[in-house]
Write a protein that holds these residues in place. Structure first.
Motif, mmCIF file in Angstrom:
data_model
loop_
_atom_site.group_PDB
_atom_site.id
_atom_site.type_symbol
_atom_site.label_atom_id
_atom_site.label_comp_id
_atom_site.label_asym_id
_atom_site.label_seq_id
_atom_site.Cartn_x
_atom_site.Cartn_y
_atom_site.Cartn_z
ATOM 1 N N ARG A 79 52.494 42.379 36.931
ATOM 2 C CA ARG A 79 52.992 42.149 38.287
ATOM 3 C C ARG A 79 52.386 43.108 39.304
ATOM 4 N NH1 ARG A 79 56.850 42.700 34.767
ATOM 5 N NH2 ARG A 79 57.472 44.693 35.655
ATOM 6 N N GLY A 80 51.269 43.743 38.962
ATOM 7 C CA GLY A 80 50.633 44.693 39.860
ATOM 8 C C GLY A 80 51.335 46.032 39.932
ATOM 9 N N ALA A 81 52.292 46.284 39.033
ATOM 10 C CA ALA A 81 53.035 47.544 39.036
ATOM 11 C C ALA A 81 52.281 48.614 38.241
ATOM 12 C CB ALA A 81 54.424 47.335 38.435
ATOM 13 N N ALA A 82 52.595 49.876 38.532
ATOM 14 C CA ALA A 82 52.027 50.988 37.772
ATOM 15 C C ALA A 82 52.694 51.036 36.405
ATOM 16 C CB ALA A 82 52.239 52.296 38.515
ATOM 17 N N TYR A 83 51.887 51.003 35.351
ATOM 18 C CA TYR A 83 52.395 50.987 33.982
ATOM 19 C C TYR A 83 51.743 52.087 33.164
ATOM 20 C CZ TYR A 83 55.489 46.996 33.266
ATOM 21 O OH TYR A 83 56.572 46.159 33.253
ATOM 22 N N VAL A 84 52.520 52.626 32.240
ATOM 23 C CA VAL A 84 52.032 53.579 31.248
ATOM 24 C C VAL A 84 52.022 52.876 29.895
ATOM 25 C CG1 VAL A 84 52.582 55.708 29.997
ATOM 26 C CG2 VAL A 84 52.804 55.632 32.492
ATOM 27 N N SER A 85 50.909 52.993 29.188
ATOM 28 C CA SER A 85 50.797 52.399 27.853
ATOM 29 C C SER A 85 49.874 53.273 27.016
ATOM 30 C CB SER A 85 50.235 50.973 27.932
ATOM 31 O OG SER A 85 48.906 50.987 28.423
ATOM 32 N N PRO A 86 49.919 53.132 25.696
ATOM 33 C CA PRO A 86 48.986 53.895 24.868
ATOM 34 C C PRO A 86 47.538 53.556 25.221
ATOM 35 C CG PRO A 86 50.742 52.966 23.525
ATOM 36 C CD PRO A 86 50.862 52.337 24.874
ATOM 37 N N THR A 87 46.700 54.550 25.320
ATOM 38 C CA THR A 87 45.291 54.318 25.640
ATOM 39 C C THR A 87 44.651 53.387 24.621
ATOM 40 O OG1 THR A 87 45.206 56.529 26.636
ATOM 41 C CG2 THR A 87 43.100 55.468 26.145
ATOM 42 N N PRO A 99 43.453 38.080 35.745
ATOM 43 C CA PRO A 99 43.275 36.684 36.145
ATOM 44 C C PRO A 99 41.833 36.240 35.904
ATOM 45 C CG PRO A 99 44.220 38.018 37.930
ATOM 46 C CD PRO A 99 43.724 38.962 36.891
ATOM 47 N N GLY A 100 41.666 34.993 35.469
ATOM 48 C CA GLY A 100 40.339 34.547 35.074
ATOM 49 C C GLY A 100 39.618 33.651 36.053
ATOM 50 N N ASP A 101 40.297 33.169 37.100
ATOM 51 C CA ASP A 101 39.637 32.282 38.052
ATOM 52 C C ASP A 101 40.251 32.473 39.439
ATOM 53 O OD1 ASP A 101 42.075 30.821 38.125
ATOM 54 O OD2 ASP A 101 41.402 29.548 36.472
ATOM 55 N N GLU A 102 39.716 31.727 40.411
ATOM 56 C CA GLU A 102 40.123 31.883 41.803
ATOM 57 C C GLU A 102 41.627 31.664 41.988
ATOM 58 O OE1 GLU A 102 39.609 32.571 45.942
ATOM 59 O OE2 GLU A 102 38.250 32.921 44.251
ATOM 60 N N ASP A 103 42.126 30.561 41.447
ATOM 61 C CA ASP A 103 43.547 30.260 41.640
ATOM 62 C C ASP A 103 44.437 31.328 41.023
ATOM 63 O OD1 ASP A 103 42.936 27.967 43.012
ATOM 64 O OD2 ASP A 103 43.208 26.623 41.299
ATOM 65 N N SER A 104 44.078 31.785 39.826
ATOM 66 C CA SER A 104 44.923 32.782 39.166
ATOM 67 C C SER A 104 44.844 34.136 39.859
ATOM 68 C CB SER A 104 44.548 32.905 37.681
ATOM 69 O OG SER A 104 43.201 33.281 37.521
ATOM 70 N N MET A 105 43.663 34.456 40.456
ATOM 71 C CA MET A 105 43.577 35.703 41.225
ATOM 72 C C MET A 105 44.491 35.659 42.431
ATOM 73 S SD MET A 105 39.609 36.922 41.270
ATOM 74 C CE MET A 105 38.698 37.207 39.740
ATOM 75 N N ARG A 106 44.463 34.545 43.147
ATOM 76 C CA ARG A 106 45.301 34.426 44.338
ATOM 77 C C ARG A 106 46.780 34.413 43.958
ATOM 78 N NH1 ARG A 106 42.922 31.942 49.429
ATOM 79 N NH2 ARG A 106 40.679 32.338 49.250
ATOM 80 N N LEU A 129 32.960 42.525 44.927
ATOM 81 C CA LEU A 129 32.420 43.535 45.846
ATOM 82 C C LEU A 129 33.197 44.843 45.733
ATOM 83 C CD1 LEU A 129 31.865 41.283 48.996
ATOM 84 C CD2 LEU A 129 30.073 42.411 47.644
ATOM 85 N N THR A 130 34.514 44.737 45.646
ATOM 86 C CA THR A 130 35.330 45.946 45.526
ATOM 87 C C THR A 130 35.095 46.629 44.186
ATOM 88 O OG1 THR A 130 37.014 44.884 46.899
ATOM 89 C CG2 THR A 130 37.669 46.869 45.738
ATOM 90 N N SER A 131 34.931 45.851 43.128
ATOM 91 C CA SER A 131 34.697 46.416 41.801
ATOM 92 C C SER A 131 33.427 47.247 41.771
ATOM 93 C CB SER A 131 34.617 45.289 40.768
ATOM 94 O OG SER A 131 34.406 45.809 39.479
ATOM 95 N N ASP A 132 32.361 46.717 42.384
ATOM 96 C CA ASP A 132 31.100 47.472 42.439
ATOM 97 C C ASP A 132 31.273 48.758 43.238
ATOM 98 O OD1 ASP A 132 29.890 45.445 41.005
ATOM 99 O OD2 ASP A 132 29.002 44.482 42.761
ATOM 100 N N LEU A 189 42.254 46.021 44.419
ATOM 101 C CA LEU A 189 42.413 47.097 43.435
ATOM 102 C C LEU A 189 43.349 46.702 42.299
ATOM 103 C CD1 LEU A 189 42.565 50.259 45.738
ATOM 104 C CD2 LEU A 189 40.788 49.714 44.060
ATOM 105 N N TYR A 190 44.315 45.837 42.574
ATOM 106 C CA TYR A 190 45.238 45.425 41.513
ATOM 107 C C TYR A 190 44.517 44.639 40.421
ATOM 108 C CZ TYR A 190 48.896 46.906 44.709
ATOM 109 O OH TYR A 190 49.688 47.659 45.540
#
Length: 397
Positions: A79-87, A99-106, A129-132, A189-190
């Motif tokens: 859900r875009g929340a900050a999570y802690v998990s084992p590395t 998300p794997g495609d345009e609709d799922s990203m939105r 663009l942001t990832s780069d 960033l999410y």
């Protein structure tokens, strides 16, 4: 279809899956954190959640795992929340949500669609663009989100067409004096976090972002997103079963179509059950634990957004509708006190110097023995808020 599963039976199963029926022995922190991840909202909540699950856990244990041993990792996840998990399980809580495609990203970054449209770009293009730019801007650096977003917006602007650039620099409408481009990179960033490009560290008592490969000394292990999501679905059903793909989609923050795709690989492992008159599923390996769950014991103080409180069928845990409104709010959620697995009160902390005031609002009158046990457990909480003693007060709703 199996015999009907009662609410108490399902809740006992879930408590056990969440390591809340009985505390795990010292040294079990990674196993408890890996059950379904631990949301760290507000900051510091993850340590309280782990304290409720692991015997003798201290704030230093969690800080050491995050900052020194790096056996725990914090990043944006469900859900875009900050999570802690084992590395070691990071792929499940990043790639498994990606998300794997345009609709799922939105769908995942809801609210961002108008910004992408105004900038004349797809969500996929903005994320790329942001990832780069993230890898370039964070190279050898640790930045808070506010500073990172400004630098990212400037870096991405260098790669835009004249038409896109004009919109990029126009008012975004999401925050005062925030250009559209800065709003867009904040949304992206999410998703970038789910690619494993960066994670959180604590600097000057505030969260900063760093490149994951530089923080770990190596990139995160590659993982197939479909396999990672199927792994996430298995963890979900073992913690929140009996359940459905619809509730899984809400828990992760993805579309029902995406949740169903994740559900499919474990279809042969699932058994259909009647959960209080509703069709639901459980993994066959989990059936013995569902049919004979361990009896919950002890007192637990769960912080707001604790994983156990993230079950989507909230009425299963709190039947009273009015009470649910008090617990699950838009902002300012209280924590919940469990006594032998039963929710018996809300709680709120208030720091007063080195004293932690703990206000406990009981749902119904508590017996003296119950109050004594709850007060004893409350005295273990001050170190998690930087305090040395507790001032516990009880009142009725």
């Amino acid at each position: 279809m199996q015999d009907r599963i009662a609410v108490d039976q399902a809740l006992a199963f879930r408590l056990d899956g969440h390591y809340l029926a009985r505390r795990s022995p010292p040294g079990s922190m990674l196993r408890a954190a890996g059950a379904c991840g631990i949301q760290n909202t507000p900051p510091g909540s993850a340590a309280l959640s782990l304290h409720a699950r692991v015997e003798g856990l201290t704030p230093g244990d969690v800080e050491r795992a995050l900052d020194i041993d790096k056996t725990l990792m914090q990043t944006f996840s469900l859900r875009g929340a900050a999570y802690v998990s084992p590395t070691a399980d990071a792929a499940v809580f990043t790639r498994g949500v990606l998300p794997g495609d345009e609709d799922s990203m939105r769908f995942f970054i809801r609210g961002a669609g108008p910004a992408f449209d105004k900038a004349g770009m797809s969500a996929a293009e903005a994320v790329r663009l942001t990832s780069d730019a993230v890898l370039e801007v964070l190279d050898g650096r640790a930045l808070p989100k506010s500073e990172l977003a400004v630098e990212l917006a400037d870096r991405v602007a260098e790669r835009l067409s004249p038409g896109q650039l004009e919109a990029w620099r126009s008012p975004g409408g999401y925050a005062p004096r925030q250009p559209l481009g800065e709003a867009i990179v904040r949304f992206c960033l999410y998703v970038n976090a789910l690619e494993g490009s960066f994670c959180f560290v604590t600097r000057r008592n505030a969260a900063h972002f760093v490149r994951t490969d530089q923080w770990l000394g190596a990139p995160l292990s590659e993982a197939d997103p479909q396999e990672a999501r199927a792994g996430l679905a298995r963890r979900y059903i073992s913690c929140y079963g009996p359940s459905t793909p619809e509730h899984f989609s809400e828990w992760v923050g993805i579309s029902l179509a995406g949740a169903s795709n994740a559900w499919e690989p474990m279809a042969k492992e699932l058994v259909e059950v009647d959960f209080e008159g509703r069709k639901a599923w459980i993994r066959e390996p989990d059936l013995p634990r569902l049919m004979s769950p361990r009896e919950p014991e002890g007192t637990r103080f769960l912080p707001p957004h604790d994983p156990y409180l993230q079950m989507r069928d909230r009425a299963t845990l709190i039947p009273d509708k009015g009470l649910r409104r008090l617990i699950w709010r838009a902002v300012g959620n209280p924590g919940i006190v469990l006594y032998k697995g039963r929710p018996v009160a809300m709680w709120r902390p208030q720091k007063k110097g080195k004293t932690l005031g703990i206000s406990i609002e009981q749902f119904a009158p508590l017996a003296q023995a119950e109050r004594s046990d709850i007060e004893a457990e409350a005295t273990t909480l001050p170190p998690f808020k930087g305090c040395t003693k507790a001032d516990v007060g009880f009142k009725s709703l």
